[in-house]
Every structure is written in structure tokens, then in C-alpha cells.
Design an enzyme around this catalytic site. Structure first.
Site, PDB file in Angstrom:
ATOM      1  N   SER A 223       0.697  -1.067   0.073  1.00 33.75           N
ATOM      2  CA  SER A 223       0.049  -0.029   0.036  1.00 33.75           C
ATOM      3  C   SER A 223       0.913   1.323  -0.077  1.00 33.75           C
ATOM      4  O   SER A 223       1.984   1.323   0.517  1.00 33.75           O
ATOM      5  CB  SER A 223      -0.953   0.020   1.335  1.00 33.75           C
ATOM      6  OG  SER A 223      -0.055   0.343   2.588  1.00 33.75           O
ATOM      7  N   ASP A 224       0.273   2.561  -0.402  1.00 38.82           N
ATOM      8  CA  ASP A 224       0.888   3.620  -0.426  1.00 38.82           C
ATOM      9  C   ASP A 224       0.964   4.050   1.171  1.00 38.82           C
ATOM     10  O   ASP A 224       0.102   3.490   1.940  1.00 38.82           O
ATOM     11  CB  ASP A 224       0.186   4.468  -1.033  1.00 38.82           C
ATOM     12  CG  ASP A 224       1.142   5.777  -1.364  1.00 38.82           C
ATOM     13  OD1 ASP A 224       2.145   5.964  -0.506  1.00 38.82           O
ATOM     14  OD2 ASP A 224       1.175   6.711  -2.325  1.00 38.82           O
ATOM     15  N   TRP A 225       1.681   4.851   1.601  1.00 33.26           N
ATOM     16  CA  TRP A 225       1.564   4.908   3.377  1.00 33.26           C
ATOM     17  C   TRP A 225       0.717   5.453   3.565  1.00 33.26           C
ATOM     18  O   TRP A 225       0.260   6.811   3.468  1.00 33.26           O
ATOM     19  CB  TRP A 225       3.236   5.803   3.582  1.00 33.26           C
ATOM     20  CG  TRP A 225       4.147   4.998   3.752  1.00 33.26           C
ATOM     21  CD1 TRP A 225       5.211   5.043   4.853  1.00 33.26           C
ATOM     22  CD2 TRP A 225       4.851   3.851   2.918  1.00 33.26           C
ATOM     23  NE1 TRP A 225       5.995   4.001   4.896  1.00 33.26           N
ATOM     24  CE2 TRP A 225       5.997   3.457   3.727  1.00 33.26           C
ATOM     25  CE3 TRP A 225       4.715   3.234   1.640  1.00 33.26           C
ATOM     26  CZ2 TRP A 225       6.868   2.348   3.088  1.00 33.26           C
ATOM     27  CZ3 TRP A 225       5.379   2.306   1.108  1.00 33.26           C
ATOM     28  CH2 TRP A 225       6.548   1.933   1.653  1.00 33.26           C
TER      29      TRP A 225
END
Length: 806
Positions: A223-225
Site C-alpha cells: 500500500s501507499d503509506w
């Protein structure tokens, strides 16, 4: 590499809780370790132009390469591969296993704030450049990450925006660069913040189909952060790893969901298997080693300098360039960017270079015996910048930099350290920490009203010689990680100061658990009179033999986390350029920007050079180009408009939370062609230092799969050796389908001596003549005749032929 059977045996050793624990990061930048499997933690790091490592600390320096737009401007996959090898070497030096690059989103609108981190408006070119970078990074035993999957092409409302794009455009345009990265063997894909078709990308079915099922991606989807915000979001789908950790939406909730039969344990096993496969590839499993032995680190600075020069795009030239050093006595280097250039974009991808070669320094080194004078012109910064040397001195000493202290609730000192910048994004946490303090002694170089600022969230204060300049509680109003942790908003105040009289400047920020801990102490000198600064620059230019003006954007106008509202150069830079052009007929204008800007004076400039964000060797690379030691070999990877108003596709702001890609297949040069209007400079444009004649072209025949070869004969008709990028486009005016007026199908770069002819061989792949059938959900080919055109840009095509496909 770990086999599926070996991976299955390892997974069997773990109970459910221990498997689930591996699916969320152990901290901000590391995955979990598992001693029972001989699995160590894997370290991930930004970014596309350098490898920062796990800390935001200016003392931990990194090699800073030119921006991704500059890499795309190379039109040179071999050189991009060398950049990838440099990134891998930097990653290994910093103990990093996974580099969070390349960014494969497209330049859909020129207002996109993150243009500098992406490659192109054209999906085919973006895919080719991205694939080359992937191969270069992974050839060094470090994982590359294709991001942000998918349709994450603007920054406005990026955490929540719902992108609506038709199935055909999604397949042919926005997914295409990611498919190319998977074909190149990328080991990690990052899911985006946004939604597509109403579903958050972390839980979107596109992660399964086409990414994993159709394309056969066998790596890890991360996932993106902070993108996973709902419990169990993506748990049963294609997402494998949630970052950051250790807290996340999985954990006990996922364990319970598996035991209750709401999430199959096989889904957990598959995710763990993918993590183990990645670990095997990067050498994070016991007795494993990277799939390819790391090569020795290349001459990294030399690569950075060569890319800075080779990516420069010569937009216009009346013969002023290259300069002839033997005929020069004085060169005026004009503009704030000439002394402090922008060498990287703002946001999560930033790194801390050990040193930066400015255009002024580069020219002085390249022109010994020539008087090279700096003329700053009017200031362009829209906000105060973090205090750094030489303005800032550590209190109580003459050391350059600032003092950082962590205080307890009573104001007692818990620790103290010396830092080089007032931008402290990750002050060290200790037990009892309550307040971060950043202090400096500032000696004003000029009298007048100075502007001071403190950035952060929560209760903050800023004092100058004990006088409160900023004080208050500033509540966090966003969940965007960049705004919280990297560039929080600045609160400012103004103070009159006397020249040479030192003042003590102190910023304090109380810590709040969910608000991060970043704090910045900033300052800016008196603004001065822009008109007077412009006039002084014109006088200096008139007194020189040649003027080099460096104009560009600021961090406020190009940065992650926000889109632009204008393409105009900030401040009085247009007035500065016009004044210098009027005073000095031998003027070179250099544009220091990551994406398109308006250049209303472009027709008046004798020489116009686009230098992008050139990395730490920017000034050296620029000097090589200006003096003719290197060819300005770049070609535009994106169309540059004459004005924002004339741009066919420009909207980045959602309406009611939705951003509809109404243009479908027609973005970039395709949109300009459909509109029948002329941009300032077409996609693919770039001049070099010689001239080329296009003599002949042979296209085809097409094979059974539709692929064919185009051979183009070109001749160097100038006086210098040179490099030409021969571009091939296809058209299908009589198609039964909606198609772009023209689309890029391939290119080849050739070199030749003066007077010599050379043949460019361009291989056009099957996909160039295929389309995505929405009715049949597959790739299909429309038999018939395609027009084949070859030339120098999407708007300068000099040879025409045909090829028939079956």
C-alpha cells in the site's frame, strides 16, 4: 530464487497470528522479521531521484540524480538503466532492499503537482523508461517498485478522489506503463491512495485482474503509506503488505476474520508467500542472496552529470549555442536559480545531497580565465525557507547550523544536538518528550523587515530576541502524510532587523500523538524592489559578452501534495527574462522546472534550454551543454502548452469527489491533435547542435502478430557530430473505432558524423496496432492499412508510408 514448494514449506511453519503479523510493516520503513523462517526485516525507501534511507536527516546524505522527467527526456533506455544501477548501489550502501520507484503515473494535465516524479504523457514512452529503470535497479539485487497503481495522476484530494475512466482508456493508457513494468519483471507494485470506479485502490479488483491473474505479477503489492484506512481493507484481495506499521487495520481483526471464515486463510498464505519470494530475491532470507550478484558501484557522479547534460532539451537556438569560450571575456549569470537552482521536487521523494553544483559554479569551472558574474535579480520564493548556513549559527557558538533540543513538560532539557538545517522532520523521541525546540543565532545581511516562520501542528511558538512573532494552537486539518510529516503549513510573522546585529530565533512545538513531530524554523530577508533588481540585471547583461538567465519554479509551485493553479513562472521572472533579452542580444534562457511552464517570451529568446530538476550535478551538466562539451540530447516527453487556457486537458480538481477522465484516449499530444491547435512545443521536440535531413523510409511488412519494422535513413547535414531521435507514429484515419489522431509506436536514436547518413531501425510491437475491446474484454486487432509517419516530434513528421495488418 525461492521455489513455490519451498515457500509453502516455510509458510506451514507459522501459525495464523505470526503469518498475519508479517502483512503489516514493523515500523515506518521496515517489514517484519521472523526468526523461525530465517527472515530478516526488509527496508524500503523513497525514491525516484535518490535513495534517502530510513531517516529524514540532512547529515545522512545521498547522491541526488536528475528528476524522472529528465530521465524520460533522454529517450535512451541504456542510460536510464545506468541510473537504475546507481540507485541500486546507493540502496545497498544505505541498507535498503526496496526502492520506491519508478512512478508510472502520467502527465495527464500540466497542472499536476508531481510531474517531476513521473515520466511522460505518453503511456508507451513511460512504460519503456520505467521498464529500463526497473531492470537497472533489480540488476543490482534491489527491488524496484512500480507506483502508484493506478490513475493517480493528480494531487488534489488525492487520498479520497474517485477517478472515473473508461475501460478502454484504462487499459490502453493508464495501465499500460504498469504492464510494461511487470513484463520487465518488477518485484513490487504500490497501490495508490485514490479510488477508481468507486473502490479504493488498496481494495480494488484491479490488483487481482489484470495485475496478478492476467499479467502474472508474482511479487508483492504494497500500500501507499497510510492508504489503508478501513479495517480489513484489501485483506481478501490483491493487497499483500500494509505500510507503515506496526499499527494497522489488520492484526487481531484479520485473525478474527480468518477464524470466522470471512477471509480465507489461503489468502493470508498467498500474501506471505509473496513476501518470502521478495525476501529471497533481495537476500533477506537465510542462505539466500540477491538474484544477481551486485556489480561494483559505477562512477555515480559522472552518471549524474552525463544525465543532466544529455536530458537537456534545446527548444530554440539561433546559433548562440554552443558558446565559444575563446571569444568570451565576461558572462552574466542571471536569476536566483543560477545560484540556488531547484535540483529536486518537493515531497516524500526528497533526499539530502552532500553538495550541489549550481549553474554559476558549473560555468566558472568550465570557463577558466573568463569573468563569470552572478546577478540575482528579484527574489522568487513565496515563503521563508528553512534556516541554514551561512545565515544560521548554533546558539552560543560560531558553528554553522541550528540547535535542536527535546524538552520535558517543565521545560527541562532531555537531549540536545547540532543540526545543519532548521527543517527537523524527525527529531529523536525520548521518554518524557513534550516539546521540540529549534534555535539559531541569525546575523542579518541586510536591514529591513524580515519574515520568520514556524511549521508544524498543534501548539507552536516562534520568538525573535524573546519577542513573540508566532504563538497559538494550529489544529491539523488533513490526513495527507506529506502535509503531516514532510511539509506542514508555515505560520509567519515579520520583524524589522538591523544589518549585522545578531538575533536569537527560537521555534517550539509541543508534540501531539497523531500530529507527527515535524517542525521547521524558517526565515526570509526583506523583499527588496523587484523593478530595481530587474533593472540591475539588465545593466549587468548589457555589459557582458553573453547572458545566461536561469528561471524556474519554486517548491510552492511544484511539489507532492498539491496541484498547480497556474503555469506562469513565479514572481517577476518573466519581467526579468524580457529585460535581459532586451539588453543583451546574445542571451541563453535556461528553464529550471520539472513540468511545463508558460514562456510568453519564447519567440524572442536567441537560445532556449530546458534543464529540468538536474540533481546535484545540475550546474556541471549545464556548463557541458552551454560550452559544447556535450550535446543537449533531450527530447520533450510531454507537450508544452503556450498557455494554460489553450490546453485541451487540464482539470485536476474533482467535482463532488469525482475526477472524470472525459478525454478518454486523448491526452497530451493526442488531445492537441484532436483539437487542431498548436502548443508551444510538441511532444518529442528537441534540436541538438547539428541539422538532420530525413531521406527515406521503409515500413513493414507486418507479421502474423501485427509487429513490423520501420527503417528510416537520416543524414547529418550540419558541421558537428550529433545524435538524432527518430520517432515513428501510427495513424488510422479510416478506422471503424475511435482512435487518437496519431500515437507513438516506437523510436530509435542514431549518431552520425557531419555529412554521414545512418539508418534508424524502429521495431513496432503488436500492441501498437491493437486496441482493447470493451465488448470482448480482450486485445483485438482491426485488419487493414495503417499510416506510418516518421520524424522529429509529434508535430514534425517528414516521411510517410503505410503498412497493412491482418
Amino acid at each position: 530464487m525461492l521455489t513455490d514448494h519451498e515457500a509453502a514449506r516455510l509458510v506451514e511453519k507459522l501459525g495464523l497470528e505470526r503469518k498475519v503479523r508479517l502483512l503489516t510493516g514493523a515500523d515506518t520503513w521496515r517489514t517484519g522479521a521472523e526468526t523461525a523462517l530465517g527472515l530478516r526485516a526488509m527496508t524500503l525507501s523513497d525514491g525516484p531521484a535518490g535513495v534517502r534511507g530510513t531517516a529524514w536527516d540532512e547529515r545522512l546524505t545521498s547522491l541526488l540524480l536528475p528528476s524522472p522527467t529528465a530521465l524520460a527526456a533522454l529517450w535512451d533506455e541504456a542510460l536510464v538503466g545506468e541510473v537504475g544501477a546507481v540507485l541500486a548501489a546507493e540502496a545497498r550502501r544505505k541498507g535498503v532492499d526496496v526502492v520506491l520507484a519508478p512512478t508510472l503515473n502520467l502527465h495527464r494535465s500540466p497542472l499536476g503537482g508531481r510531474h517531476f516524479e513521473c515520466f511522460s504523457e505518453d503511456p508507451w514512452l513511460a512504460g519503456r523508461v520505467g521498464a529500463a529503470l526497473v531492470r537497472g535497479v533489480q540488476g543490482g539485487g534491489v527491488a524496484a517498485t512500480a507506483k502508484h497503481f493506478v490513475a493517480n495522476d493528480a494531487e488534489t484530494e488525492r487520498l479520497t478522489v474517485d477517478v472515473r475512466v473508461g475501460e478502454r482508456a484504462l487499459r490502453e493508457v493508464y495501465l499500460a506503463p504498469f504492464e510494461a513494468a511487470v513484463e520487465a519483471g518488477v518485484w513490487v507494485v504500490m497501490s495508490a491512495y485514490n479510488r477508481v470506479g468507486g473502490v479504493a485502490m488498496a481494495a480494488n479488483g484491479l490488483l487481482r485482474e489484470p495485475l496478478k491473474a492476467e499479467w502474472g505479477f508474482d511479487g508483492v503489492v504494497v500500500s501507499d503509506w497510510g492508504a489503508v484506512r478501513e479495517p480489513l481493507e484489501g485483506a481478501a484481495g490483491g493487497l499483500d503488505l500494509v505500510m507503515p506499521g506496526p499499527d494497522g487495520p489488520g492484526g487481531e481483526a484479520l485473525v478474527a476474520a480468518v477464524r470466522e471464515g470471512r477471509v480465507p486463510e489461503s489468502a493470508v498464505d498467498e500474501k506471505v508467500t509473496r513476501l518470502l519470494r521478495l525476501a529471497s530475491r533481495v537476500g533477506a532470507l537465510e542462505d539466500s542472496a540477491p538474484s544477481v550478484p551486485p556489480p561494483p558501484p559505477p562512477g555515480a557522479r559522472a552518471v549524474a552529470r552525463r544525465v543532466a547534460a544529455s536530458s537537456a532539451v534545446l527548444l530554440r537556438n539561433d546559433g548562440t549555442l554552443p558558446l565559444r569560450p575563446g571569444r568570451l571575456r565576461t558572462v552574466a549569470v542571471v536569476g536566483p536559480h543560477a545560484v540556488r537552482p531547484r535540483v529536486q521536487g518537493g515531497g516524500s521523494a526528497e533526499v539530502f545531497p552532500e553538495r550541489v553544483v549550481s549553474p554559476l559554479e558549473g560555468l566558472r569551472a568550465a570557463l577558466p580565465g573568463v569573468r563569470v558574474v552572478a546577478v540575482p535579480g528579484p527574489a522568487v520564493l513565496e515563503e521563508p525557507v528553512p534556516l541554514d548556513p551561512p545565515l544560521a549559527r548554533r546558539p552560543g557558538t560560531d558553528e554553522p547550523g541550528v540547535r535542536v533540543r527535546m524538552l520535558d513538560a517543565a521545560g527541562g532539557k532531555l537531549y540536545e544536538e547540532h543540526r545543519l538545517s532548521g527543517r527537523i522532520l524527525e527529531p529523536r523521541l525520548v521518554a518524557g518528550a513534550h516539546t521540540v525546540e529549534v534555535a539559531a543565532r541569525l546575523v542579518p545581511e541586510e536591514a529591513g523587515v524580515w519574515t520568520f516562520g514556524v511549521a508544524g501542528w498543534g501548539r507552536m511558538s516562534l520568538t525573535v530576541d524573546g519577542r513573540a512573532v508566532v504563538e497559538g494552537v494550529f489544529a491539523r486539518d488533513t490526513d495527507d502524510p506529506t502535509a503531516v510529516h514532510v511539509k506542514p503549513p508555515l505560520r509567519t510573522g515579520r520583524v524589522p532587523l538591523a544589518a549585522g546585529r545578531p538575533v536569537a530565533v527560537v521555534a517550539r512545538r509541543e508534540l501531539g500523538g497523531v500530529d507527527g513531530r515535524a517542525v521547521m524554523l524558517c526565515a526570509a530577508p526583506p523583499e527588496g524592489d523587484p523593478a530595481e533588481a530587474v533593472a540591475a540585471a539588465a545593466r549587468a547583461a548589457a555589459a557582458a559578452d553573453v547572458a545566461v538567465v536561469v528561471a524556474g519554479t519554486t517548491e510552492e509551485s511544484e511539489s507532492e501534495g498539491r496541484d498547480r493553479s497556474t503555469l506562469a513562472l513565479p514572481g517577476s521572472q518573466d519581467a526579468l527574462v524580457r529585460a535581459v533579452l532586451g539588453a543583451q542580444p546574445r542571451t541563453v534562457v535556461c528553464v529550471n522546472a520539472g513540468g511545463p511552464v508558460e514562456l510568453p517570451w519564447r519567440g524572442e529568446a536567441p537560445a532556449l534550454l530546458l534543464t529540468w530538476f538536474g540533481g546535484q550535478e545540475a550546474g556541471a551538466g549545464l556548463a557541458d551543454v552551454l560550452t559544447g562539451a556535450a550535446e543537449p540530447g533531450g527530447r520533450l516527453p510531454t507537450t508544452w502548452p503556450a498557455s494554460l487556457e489553450g490546453t485541451p486537458v487540464r482539470e485536476t480538481r474533482p467535482t463532488g469527489g469525482r475526477l472524470v477522465y472525459e478525454e478518454g484516449l486523448h491526452l497530451g499530444y493526442r488531445a492537441w491533435l484532436r483539437a487542431g491547435t498548436e502548443p508551444a512545443f510538441w511532444f518529442g521536440h528537441g534540436l541538438g547542435y547539428t541539422r538532420w535531413a530525413y531521406e527515406s523510409m521503409e515500413a513493414g511488412p507486418a507479421g502474423d502478430g501485427g509487429a513490423f519494422t520501420v527503417r528510416v535513413r537520416v543524414r547529418n547535414t550540419g558541421e558537428r557530430p550529433g545524435r538524432e531521435v527518430v520517432q515513428v507514429y501510427l495513424e488510422r484515419p479510416e478506422s471503424a473505432l475511435e482512435r487518437p489522431v496519431r500515437w507513438l509506436a516506437g523510436y530509435a536514436a542514431v549518431e552520425a558524423e557531419p555529412g554521414a547518413a545512418v539508418e534508424a531501425v524502429v521495431r513496432v510491437g503488436t500492441r501498437a496496432v491493437e486496441h482493447w475491446s470493451v465488448e470482448e474484454h480482450g486485445w483485438r486487432r482491426e485488419p487493414g492499412v495503417f499510416t506510418v509517419r516518421a520524424g522529429r516530434s509529434a508535430g514534425d513528421l517528414r516521411l510517410t508510408g503505410t503498412v497493412e495488418t491482418r
